[in-house]
Design a protein around this motif. Structure first.
Motif, PDB file in Angstrom:
ATOM      1  N   LYS A  77       0.832  -1.215   0.000  1.00  0.00           N
ATOM      2  CA  LYS A  77       0.000   0.000   0.000  1.00  0.00           C
ATOM      3  C   LYS A  77       0.866   1.266   0.000  1.00  0.00           C
ATOM      4  O   LYS A  77       0.665   2.157  -0.825  1.00  0.00           O
ATOM      5  CB  LYS A  77      -0.933   0.010   1.216  1.00  0.00           C
ATOM      6  N   SER A  78       1.816   1.338   0.883  1.00  0.00           N
ATOM      7  CA  SER A  78       2.684   2.520   0.963  1.00  0.00           C
ATOM      8  C   SER A  78       3.566   2.643  -0.277  1.00  0.00           C
ATOM      9  O   SER A  78       3.863   3.753  -0.718  1.00  0.00           O
ATOM     10  CB  SER A  78       3.560   2.466   2.220  1.00  0.00           C
ATOM     11  N   SER A  79       3.962   1.528  -0.850  1.00  0.00           N
ATOM     12  CA  SER A  79       4.772   1.567  -2.078  1.00  0.00           C
ATOM     13  C   SER A  79       3.977   2.181  -3.223  1.00  0.00           C
ATOM     14  O   SER A  79       4.503   2.972  -4.010  1.00  0.00           O
ATOM     15  CB  SER A  79       5.241   0.168  -2.464  1.00  0.00           C
ATOM     16  N   ILE A  80       2.705   1.834  -3.326  1.00  0.00           N
ATOM     17  CA  ILE A  80       1.856   2.394  -4.377  1.00  0.00           C
ATOM     18  C   ILE A  80       1.709   3.905  -4.190  1.00  0.00           C
ATOM     19  O   ILE A  80       1.875   4.679  -5.140  1.00  0.00           O
ATOM     20  CB  ILE A  80       0.481   1.699  -4.386  1.00  0.00           C
ATOM     21  N   LEU A  81       1.448   4.331  -2.959  1.00  0.00           N
ATOM     22  CA  LEU A  81       1.313   5.764  -2.698  1.00  0.00           C
ATOM     23  C   LEU A  81       2.632   6.493  -2.918  1.00  0.00           C
ATOM     24  O   LEU A  81       2.667   7.590  -3.483  1.00  0.00           O
ATOM     25  CB  LEU A  81       0.786   6.002  -1.287  1.00  0.00           C
ATOM     26  N   ARG A  82       3.738   5.912  -2.498  1.00  0.00           N
ATOM     27  CA  ARG A  82       5.050   6.536  -2.698  1.00  0.00           C
ATOM     28  C   ARG A  82       5.362   6.648  -4.195  1.00  0.00           C
ATOM     29  O   ARG A  82       5.916   7.651  -4.646  1.00  0.00           O
ATOM     30  CB  ARG A  82       6.139   5.740  -1.980  1.00  0.00           C
ATOM     31  N   ALA A  83       4.980   5.648  -4.983  1.00  0.00           N
ATOM     32  CA  ALA A  83       5.209   5.703  -6.429  1.00  0.00           C
ATOM     33  C   ALA A  83       4.450   6.873  -7.040  1.00  0.00           C
ATOM     34  O   ALA A  83       4.996   7.639  -7.843  1.00  0.00           O
ATOM     35  CB  ALA A  83       4.777   4.383  -7.082  1.00  0.00           C
ATOM     36  N   TYR A  84       3.200   7.042  -6.652  1.00  0.00           N
ATOM     37  CA  TYR A  84       2.413   8.157  -7.192  1.00  0.00           C
ATOM     38  C   TYR A  84       3.001   9.488  -6.740  1.00  0.00           C
ATOM     39  O   TYR A  84       3.118  10.433  -7.531  1.00  0.00           O
ATOM     40  CB  TYR A  84       0.945   8.027  -6.773  1.00  0.00           C
ATOM     41  N   GLU A  85       3.396   9.569  -5.487  1.00  0.00           N
ATOM     42  CA  GLU A  85       4.020  10.806  -5.001  1.00  0.00           C
ATOM     43  C   GLU A  85       5.304  11.115  -5.769  1.00  0.00           C
ATOM     44  O   GLU A  85       5.575  12.269  -6.088  1.00  0.00           O
ATOM     45  CB  GLU A  85       4.343  10.694  -3.510  1.00  0.00           C
ATOM     46  N   ALA A  86       6.091  10.099  -6.071  1.00  0.00           N
ATOM     47  CA  ALA A  86       7.358  10.321  -6.787  1.00  0.00           C
ATOM     48  C   ALA A  86       7.119  10.960  -8.148  1.00  0.00           C
ATOM     49  O   ALA A  86       7.820  11.902  -8.527  1.00  0.00           O
ATOM     50  CB  ALA A  86       8.123   9.007  -6.948  1.00  0.00           C
ATOM     51  N   ILE A  87       6.120  10.480  -8.881  1.00  0.00           N
ATOM     52  CA  ILE A  87       5.885  11.084 -10.196  1.00  0.00           C
ATOM     53  C   ILE A  87       5.230  12.449 -10.072  1.00  0.00           C
ATOM     54  O   ILE A  87       5.461  13.322 -10.895  1.00  0.00           O
ATOM     55  CB  ILE A  87       5.088  10.155 -11.135  1.00  0.00           C
ATOM     56  N   MET A  88       4.429  12.664  -9.024  1.00  0.00           N
ATOM     57  CA  MET A  88       3.806  13.971  -8.818  1.00  0.00           C
ATOM     58  C   MET A  88       4.818  15.011  -8.366  1.00  0.00           C
ATOM     59  O   MET A  88       4.555  16.193  -8.447  1.00  0.00           O
ATOM     60  CB  MET A  88       2.661  13.859  -7.806  1.00  0.00           C
ATOM     61  N   GLN A  89       5.949  14.564  -7.887  1.00  0.00           N
ATOM     62  CA  GLN A  89       7.009  15.485  -7.459  1.00  0.00           C
ATOM     63  C   GLN A  89       8.097  15.593  -8.519  1.00  0.00           C
ATOM     64  O   GLN A  89       9.204  16.042  -8.242  1.00  0.00           O
ATOM     65  CB  GLN A  89       7.590  15.023  -6.125  1.00  0.00           C
ATOM     66  N   ASP A  90       7.798  15.159  -9.736  1.00  0.00           N
ATOM     67  CA  ASP A  90       8.746  15.243 -10.843  1.00  0.00           C
ATOM     68  C   ASP A  90       9.274  16.668 -10.944  1.00  0.00           C
ATOM     69  O   ASP A  90       8.512  17.618 -10.882  1.00  0.00           O
ATOM     70  CB  ASP A  90       8.043  14.842 -12.150  1.00  0.00           C
ATOM     71  N   GLY A  91      10.566  16.793 -11.063  1.00  0.00           N
ATOM     72  CA  GLY A  91      11.185  18.106 -11.157  1.00  0.00           C
ATOM     73  C   GLY A  91      11.670  18.649  -9.827  1.00  0.00           C
ATOM     74  O   GLY A  91      12.286  19.708  -9.766  1.00  0.00           O
ATOM     75  N   SER A  92      11.395  17.930  -8.727  1.00  0.00           N
ATOM     76  CA  SER A  92      11.876  18.361  -7.409  1.00  0.00           C
ATOM     77  C   SER A  92      12.616  17.206  -6.744  1.00  0.00           C
ATOM     78  O   SER A  92      12.527  16.068  -7.173  1.00  0.00           O
ATOM     79  CB  SER A  92      10.702  18.807  -6.524  1.00  0.00           C
ATOM     80  N   LYS A  93      13.312  17.514  -5.656  1.00  0.00           N
ATOM     81  CA  LYS A  93      14.050  16.467  -4.940  1.00  0.00           C
ATOM     82  C   LYS A  93      13.127  15.395  -4.378  1.00  0.00           C
ATOM     83  O   LYS A  93      13.514  14.251  -4.232  1.00  0.00           O
ATOM     84  CB  LYS A  93      14.888  17.088  -3.827  1.00  0.00           C
ATOM     85  N   ASP A  94      11.882  15.758  -4.052  1.00  0.00           N
ATOM     86  CA  ASP A  94      10.935  14.778  -3.522  1.00  0.00           C
ATOM     87  C   ASP A  94      10.572  13.715  -4.550  1.00  0.00           C
ATOM     88  O   ASP A  94      10.074  12.658  -4.197  1.00  0.00           O
ATOM     89  CB  ASP A  94       9.668  15.457  -3.016  1.00  0.00           C
ATOM     90  N   GLY A  95      10.809  13.984  -5.825  1.00  0.00           N
ATOM     91  CA  GLY A  95      10.553  13.013  -6.874  1.00  0.00           C
ATOM     92  C   GLY A  95      11.724  12.090  -7.130  1.00  0.00           C
ATOM     93  O   GLY A  95      11.636  11.176  -7.944  1.00  0.00           O
ATOM     94  N   HIS A  96      12.839  12.318  -6.435  1.00  0.00           N
ATOM     95  CA  HIS A  96      14.023  11.477  -6.610  1.00  0.00           C
ATOM     96  C   HIS A  96      13.857  10.168  -5.839  1.00  0.00           C
ATOM     97  O   HIS A  96      13.303  10.155  -4.748  1.00  0.00           O
ATOM     98  CB  HIS A  96      15.267  12.193  -6.097  1.00  0.00           C
ATOM     99  N   LEU A  97      14.336   9.086  -6.417  1.00  0.00           N
ATOM    100  CA  LEU A  97      14.344   7.803  -5.719  1.00  0.00           C
ATOM    101  C   LEU A  97      15.689   7.611  -5.047  1.00  0.00           C
ATOM    102  O   LEU A  97      16.704   8.148  -5.475  1.00  0.00           O
ATOM    103  CB  LEU A  97      14.102   6.653  -6.700  1.00  0.00           C
ATOM    104  N   THR A  98      15.664   6.807  -3.980  1.00  0.00           N
ATOM    105  CA  THR A  98      16.902   6.415  -3.316  1.00  0.00           C
ATOM    106  C   THR A  98      17.151   4.946  -3.655  1.00  0.00           C
ATOM    107  O   THR A  98      16.296   4.269  -4.223  1.00  0.00           O
ATOM    108  CB  THR A  98      16.785   6.570  -1.789  1.00  0.00           C
ATOM    109  N   LEU A  99      18.295   4.459  -3.272  1.00  0.00           N
ATOM    110  CA  LEU A  99      18.620   3.058  -3.524  1.00  0.00           C
ATOM    111  C   LEU A  99      17.579   2.132  -2.888  1.00  0.00           C
ATOM    112  O   LEU A  99      17.261   1.077  -3.434  1.00  0.00           O
ATOM    113  CB  LEU A  99      20.022   2.735  -3.005  1.00  0.00           C
ATOM    114  N   ASP A 100      16.987   2.541  -1.764  1.00  0.00           N
ATOM    115  CA  ASP A 100      15.961   1.727  -1.097  1.00  0.00           C
ATOM    116  C   ASP A 100      14.694   1.556  -1.938  1.00  0.00           C
ATOM    117  O   ASP A 100      13.905   0.645  -1.690  1.00  0.00           O
ATOM    118  CB  ASP A 100      15.583   2.330   0.254  1.00  0.00           C
ATOM    119  N   ASP A 101      14.481   2.424  -2.917  1.00  0.00           N
ATOM    120  CA  ASP A 101      13.308   2.310  -3.785  1.00  0.00           C
ATOM    121  C   ASP A 101      13.518   1.302  -4.912  1.00  0.00           C
ATOM    122  O   ASP A 101      12.574   0.931  -5.604  1.00  0.00           O
ATOM    123  CB  ASP A 101      12.961   3.670  -4.400  1.00  0.00           C
ATOM    124  N   PHE A 102      14.749   0.845  -5.111  1.00  0.00           N
ATOM    125  CA  PHE A 102      15.065  -0.153  -6.130  1.00  0.00           C
ATOM    126  C   PHE A 102      14.832  -1.544  -5.541  1.00  0.00           C
ATOM    127  O   PHE A 102      15.025  -1.750  -4.334  1.00  0.00           O
ATOM    128  CB  PHE A 102      16.526  -0.013  -6.582  1.00  0.00           C
TER     129      PHE A 102
END
Length: 166
Positions: free
Chosen positions: A53-78
């Motif tokens: 559940k949290s992974s799905i929400l984090r994925a949507y947040e990542a694309i909605m933050q495209d262009g900012s640091k909040d849209g960046h993934l860390t190694l833990d997201d791989f």
């Protein structure tokens, strides 16, 4: 998901499109087999701990933050915190173009609605590579040279913002 407008309730505000589908693969605990979430007006994610559940929400947040640091993934997201060319994190969103749709090259008809498809691929931690589905490339293909709705900040205004309720 809550509404997002660029000018509040003022006349001329950008009304966001409706997100119809989210497709996620190789992101956190989500593996190579994509998880497809068909969205409606209200979406509720319910499931046991570690179901994603949290992974799905984090994925949507990542694309909605495209262009900012909040849209960046860390190694833990791989997947397994490992970078592999066999399985890069990929997030795809299909948005119904309700108002001021982009050029027709970006709009695909599906179930009588104009759909704009975008995806992000991360080959390393940091910012993802945004692509748009371009109907004018050999019958349709991903294009990363230009994008539906232009720059990230304008495109983000075209999609509803996520809203967490805990």
């Amino acid at each position: 998901v809550k509404k997002n407008t660029t000018k509040g309730d003022d006349e001329g505000a950008i009304e966001p499109g409706r997100v119809k589908r989210l497709i996620i693969s190789n992101f956190r605990g989500i593996g190579r087999q994509p998880v497809t979430i068909d969205l409606d007006k209200i979406v509720v994610l319910v499931g046991p701990n570690n179901a994603g559940k949290s992974s799905i929400l984090r994925a949507y947040e990542a694309i909605m933050q495209d262009g900012s640091k909040d849209g960046h993934l860390t190694l833990d997201d791989f997947p397994n915190a490992t970078i592999s060319s066999d399985y890069f994190p990929t997030i795809e969103v299909h948005t119904v173009a309700t108002e001021s749709p982009p050029s027709s090259k970006w709009v695909t008809e599906e179930d009588g609605e104009g759909i704009v498809k975008e995806r992000w691929v991360w080959k390393s931690p940091g910012a993802g590579k945004r692509q748009g589905w371009n109907n004018q490339i050999s019958g349709g293909d991903w294009d990363d040279t230009s994008f539906p709705w232009g720059p990230a900040n304008i495109a983000n205004a075209r999609r509803p913002q996520p809203h967490w309720v805990k």
